[in-house]
Scaffold this active site. Structure first.
Site, PDB file in Angstrom:
ATOM      1  N   ASP A  21       6.771  20.200 -26.199  1.00  0.00           N
ATOM      2  CA  ASP A  21       6.764  18.983 -26.996  1.00  0.00           C
ATOM      3  C   ASP A  21       5.642  19.057 -28.035  1.00  0.00           C
ATOM      4  O   ASP A  21       4.479  18.851 -27.711  1.00  0.00           O
ATOM      5  CB  ASP A  21       6.560  17.805 -26.018  1.00  0.00           C
ATOM      6  CG  ASP A  21       6.281  16.492 -26.731  1.00  0.00           C
ATOM      7  OD1 ASP A  21       6.651  16.363 -27.920  1.00  0.00           O
ATOM      8  OD2 ASP A  21       5.698  15.604 -26.080  1.00  0.00           O
ATOM      9  N   ASN A  23       5.092  17.176 -30.843  1.00  0.00           N
ATOM     10  CA  ASN A  23       4.532  15.959 -31.444  1.00  0.00           C
ATOM     11  C   ASN A  23       4.091  14.925 -30.410  1.00  0.00           C
ATOM     12  O   ASN A  23       3.722  13.810 -30.755  1.00  0.00           O
ATOM     13  CB  ASN A  23       5.521  15.341 -32.442  1.00  0.00           C
ATOM     14  CG  ASN A  23       6.757  14.789 -31.735  1.00  0.00           C
ATOM     15  OD1 ASN A  23       6.914  14.954 -30.520  1.00  0.00           O
ATOM     16  ND2 ASN A  23       7.619  14.138 -32.488  1.00  0.00           N
ATOM     17  N   ASP A  25       5.645  13.158 -28.026  1.00  0.00           N
ATOM     18  CA  ASP A  25       6.412  11.960 -27.635  1.00  0.00           C
ATOM     19  C   ASP A  25       7.119  12.151 -26.281  1.00  0.00           C
ATOM     20  O   ASP A  25       7.916  11.305 -25.872  1.00  0.00           O
ATOM     21  CB  ASP A  25       7.434  11.582 -28.716  1.00  0.00           C
ATOM     22  CG  ASP A  25       8.553  12.602 -28.831  1.00  0.00           C
ATOM     23  OD1 ASP A  25       8.462  13.670 -28.184  1.00  0.00           O
ATOM     24  OD2 ASP A  25       9.521  12.336 -29.572  1.00  0.00           O
ATOM     25  N   ASP A  29      10.703  19.792 -28.626  1.00  0.00           N
ATOM     26  CA  ASP A  29      11.203  19.751 -29.997  1.00  0.00           C
ATOM     27  C   ASP A  29      11.071  21.107 -30.673  1.00  0.00           C
ATOM     28  O   ASP A  29      10.525  22.058 -30.104  1.00  0.00           O
ATOM     29  CB  ASP A  29      10.469  18.660 -30.791  1.00  0.00           C
ATOM     30  CG  ASP A  29       8.960  18.720 -30.561  1.00  0.00           C
ATOM     31  OD1 ASP A  29       8.428  19.843 -30.527  1.00  0.00           O
ATOM     32  OD2 ASP A  29       8.335  17.661 -30.376  1.00  0.00           O
ATOM     33  N   HIS A 326      20.662  25.867 -17.294  1.00  0.00           N
ATOM     34  CA  HIS A 326      20.307  24.443 -17.272  1.00  0.00           C
ATOM     35  C   HIS A 326      21.205  23.624 -16.341  1.00  0.00           C
ATOM     36  O   HIS A 326      21.007  22.426 -16.208  1.00  0.00           O
ATOM     37  CB  HIS A 326      20.402  23.885 -18.694  1.00  0.00           C
ATOM     38  CG  HIS A 326      21.815  23.923 -19.208  1.00  0.00           C
ATOM     39  ND1 HIS A 326      22.480  25.106 -19.461  1.00  0.00           N
ATOM     40  CD2 HIS A 326      22.701  22.939 -19.474  1.00  0.00           C
ATOM     41  CE1 HIS A 326      23.702  24.843 -19.857  1.00  0.00           C
ATOM     42  NE2 HIS A 326      23.869  23.527 -19.885  1.00  0.00           N
ATOM     43  N   ASP A 327      22.207  24.250 -15.733  1.00  0.00           N
ATOM     44  CA  ASP A 327      23.113  23.535 -14.822  1.00  0.00           C
ATOM     45  C   ASP A 327      22.888  23.915 -13.361  1.00  0.00           C
ATOM     46  O   ASP A 327      23.595  23.404 -12.484  1.00  0.00           O
ATOM     47  CB  ASP A 327      24.577  23.874 -15.145  1.00  0.00           C
ATOM     48  CG  ASP A 327      25.048  23.286 -16.464  1.00  0.00           C
ATOM     49  OD1 ASP A 327      24.479  22.279 -16.912  1.00  0.00           O
ATOM     50  OD2 ASP A 327      26.002  23.843 -17.044  1.00  0.00           O
TER      51      ASP A 327
HETATM   52  O1  TEU Z   1      29.104  22.881 -18.111  1.00  0.00           O
HETATM   53  C1  TEU Z   1      30.418  23.075 -17.676  1.00  0.00           C
HETATM   54  C2  TEU Z   1      30.719  22.771 -16.297  1.00  0.00           C
HETATM   55  O2  TEU Z   1      31.770  23.156 -15.825  1.00  0.00           O
HETATM   56  C3  TEU Z   1      29.771  21.983 -15.509  1.00  0.00           C
HETATM   57  O3  TEU Z   1      30.419  20.896 -14.951  1.00  0.00           O
HETATM   58  C4  TEU Z   1      29.224  22.872 -14.486  1.00  0.00           C
HETATM   59  O4  TEU Z   1      30.261  23.300 -13.641  1.00  0.00           O
HETATM   60  C5  TEU Z   1      28.263  22.141 -13.649  1.00  0.00           C
HETATM   61  O5  TEU Z   1      27.341  21.506 -14.464  1.00  0.00           O
HETATM   62  C6  TEU Z   1      27.560  23.090 -12.743  1.00  0.00           C
HETATM   63  O6  TEU Z   1      26.722  22.321 -11.998  1.00  0.00           O
HETATM   64  C7  TEU Z   1      28.901  22.746 -19.470  1.00  0.00           C
HETATM   65  C8  TEU Z   1      27.434  22.577 -19.766  1.00  0.00           C
HETATM   66  O7  TEU Z   1      26.747  23.743 -19.403  1.00  0.00           O
HETATM   67  C9  TEU Z   1      26.935  21.349 -19.074  1.00  0.00           C
HETATM   68  O8  TEU Z   1      25.550  21.183 -19.229  1.00  0.00           O
HETATM   69  C10 TEU Z   1      27.673  20.175 -19.659  1.00  0.00           C
HETATM   70  O9  TEU Z   1      27.330  19.005 -18.959  1.00  0.00           O
HETATM   71  C11 TEU Z   1      29.185  20.355 -19.584  1.00  0.00           C
HETATM   72  O10 TEU Z   1      29.600  21.634 -20.008  1.00  0.00           O
HETATM   73  C12 TEU Z   1      29.859  19.373 -20.496  1.00  0.00           C
HETATM   74  O11 TEU Z   1      29.604  19.697 -21.821  1.00  0.00           O
HETATM   75 CA    CA Z   2       8.574  15.772 -29.143  1.00  0.00          CA
END
Ligand code: TEU
Ligand code: CA
Length: 557
Positions: A21, A23, A25, A29, A326-327
């Site tokens: 981050d 700035n 907040d 970014d 990230h999932d």
């Molecule tokens: O994820 C696709 C997806 O199939 C997700 O439901 C995934 O199976 C699940 O998050 C696993 O835990 C993509 C992106 O990577 C996700 O961040 C988005 O939320 C999703 O598409 C919708 O765009």
């Molecule tokens: Ca920021």
């Protein structure tokens, strides 16, 4: 056709909101990324994939886009974006954008227009249908534990959404939608981005007529929206744009196996994407492919899946390898469960990833062994997927205790806590962050690991450097030994005259091990090991907890 630079990619994924981050907040970014370009270069990666930077009301944190051609003002401006791209390019780091085109946000102008009336010019950008009485148009369910339809009283009709109800699905039966998306691609390629990670790309085409789906415990209707009839034709149209540029595409291969994957990525005239991500190895620790229905990690299944992708794509297509994004929950504590050995376990995961053939994707924080946060209180969670899952499981009468444990394990928030830069306030991330910080930042952070030659961070750097100059690690043909063992993972990779052997202990116990006969008498050299003191000559020894070694083998034949 795949190009050499695409096969040599080593990608670092940035989740902008949680990276740095600039700035103050509390939200990451572009300014923050700009501060860290030298850090990225120091890792040795040659590409960065940015999770969405576009305008978004953040119901799904950027995966609900309200304007494809603008940068989210929370993250900065287009000028700053261009500046960042320039700085990355100057460091020989390519830029891969997230392309989320299965759906938009319900706040996208297209959707707001389409909602107004049945004859609005944007109406057919989405799937609007009459309900059946007061029921939705069909029985489909989506990915976030909901029906795939939402009622809108304005026109007394329903619209389709495979994800949150704020993420209406675009209708690719409408040629205008394809033209719009082509113009989005051009917009970013003209700003000199180098490629796209294509979100849920296997879901774009739906069966004409939107018929009811078969009964299923989850994803009712998936046979009508996964790998649909027109998907290849559609992607070939988008590829026409890509072909005008020197770019790379990797698609999210939701619910497809290797055979299906090849219909998208095989290196021939029908090829539409350069690579896909599989989900199959992410299901080694759950039941029915639902990550909230946790099981112990089944290492044999993990090996079988990884092996299948190694062998079935070999010589035909580019593979990808990832253990975090990230999932997903953090890999430490998942692929190595005993936290006493977190440091060894993290390095073991690094060896496993860098030893396999394909493009490795490293997720921010993976390189310092960040762990899942395991939030205790429901109010801490931000992730729409896990909050919806919580509601559904409670409705199905799973106990409160089980459900809290399930979301603590599997919530996507685990991967989204701020990057841990140092032990100062807010972990050196910036202002008071939008999501909880993992309290272990005092010990686990970049600054500490910079100072320690044996840190996970420096191990990644070493490993990346080794991989870059080792054809067998990058492109080798895979051969597995002891496939029935759930304790060790042993494989060789051969490319032209080069050969490597990878030996991994998946357990926190010591395990007796003998090199496979074939290799035992070949001379070898330890390239890297996560302990000190593994000697070249040893061929029968005790593997220490999570020990992982890469040998280079001198091919005698
Ligand atoms: O994820 C696709 C997806 O199939 C997700 O439901 C995934 O199976 C699940 O998050 C696993 O835990 C993509 C992106 O990577 C996700 O961040 C988005 O939320 C999703 O598409 C919708 O765009
Ligand atoms: Ca920021």
């Amino acid at each position: 056709m795949n190009k050499q630079w695409q096969k040599d990619l080593i990608v670092y994924q940035i989740y902008p909101r949680s990276f740095r981050d600039g700035n103050g907040d509390g939200k990451g970014d572009i300014e923050g990324v700009i501060e860290k370009v030298d850090y990225l270069q120091s890792l040795g990666v040659n590409a960065v994939w940015f999770s969405p930077l576009y305008c978004s009301p953040n119901v799904d944190y950027g995966y609900d886009i309200s304007d494809y051609k603008r940068i989210n003002p929370e993250y900065g401006t287009l000028e700053q974006f261009d500046e960042m791209v320039k700085l990355l390019h100057a460091r020989k780091i390519r830029v891969i954008m997230d392309l989320v085109i299965n759906h938009t946000s319900n706040e996208h102008m297209w959707f707001k227009e389409s909602q107004k009336s049945v004859d609005n010019p944007y109406r057919d950008y989405y799937y609007w249908r009459k309900g059946k009485g007061n029921k939705p148009p069909n029985n489909w369910t989506g990915f976030f534990s909901e029906k795939a339809w939402e009622y809108d009283k304005n026109t007394d009709m329903w619209y389709m959404h495979l994800f949150a109800k704020n993420q209406p699905d675009l209708n690719y039966g409408n040629p205008k939608v394809i033209e719009e998306i082509k113009s989005v691609l051009k917009f970013w390629l003209d700003r000199s981005v180098d490629g796209f990670r294509c979100d849920v790309i296997t879901l774009l085409s739906k069966t004409v007529g939107l018929p009811n789906g078969k009964n299923s415990i989850a994803l009712v209707g998936k046979e009508h929206y996964v790998d649909g009839n027109s998907i290849h034709e559609l992607l070939l149209q988008l590829k026409q744009v890509m072909d005008e540029y020197d770019c790379f595409t990797v698609g999210e291969g939701v619910l497809i196996d290797t055979t299906k994957a090849l219909t998208y990525i095989e290196n021939n005239e029908k090829q539409q994407l350069n690579a896909v991500f599989t989900f199959e190895h992410m299901n080694a620790d759950n039941h029915f492919g639902i990550k909230y229905l946790m099981s112990k990690m089944r290492y044999r299944k993990l090996k079988r899946t990884l092996g299948r992708w190694q062998t079935e794509l070999y010589g035909k297509a580019i593979n990808t390898i990832y253990f975090e994004n990230h999932d997903q929950p953090r890999a430490v504590g998942r692929f190595c469960s005993d936290s006493t050995y977190a440091d060894k376990g993290a390095k073991m995961i690094a060896v496993m990833e860098m030893g396999l053939t394909g493009i490795p994707f490293i997720y921010e924080g993976q390189e310092i062994a960040m762990t899942s946060i395991k939030m205790q209180d429901l109010s801490q969670y931000k992730d729409v997927e896990c909050l919806n899952m919580y509601k559904m499981m409670r409705k199905l009468r799973f106990s409160q205790k089980y459900v809290m444990r399930a979301i603590a394990y599997a919530s996507r928030d685990n991967a989204r806590t701020p990057m841990q830069w140092n032990d100062s306030e807010n972990a050196g991330f910036g202002g008071k962050p939008w999501i909880s910080i993992n309290p272990n930042y005092k010990e686990i952070n970049v600054e500490n690991q910079e100072k320690d030659a044996n840190s996970v961070l420096n191990f990644y750097r070493k490993l990346i450097a080794i991989r870059k100059s080792n054809g067998a690690m990058k492109y080798g043909e895979y051969k597995e030994y002891f496939p029935l063992s759930s304790k060790v993972y042993v494989y060789t990779k051969t490319y032209e005259k080069e050969k490597v052997l990878i030996v991994i202990n998946f357990t926190s116990k010591s395990v007796s091990f003998k090199l496979p006969k074939e290799i035992r008498y070949q001379s070898r050299k330890v390239l890297i090991n996560n302990y000190v003191g593994r000697e070249n000559y040893e061929s029968s020894y005790k593997l220490r907890p999570y020990e992982a070694t890469i040998y280079s083998i001198v091919n005698n034949d």
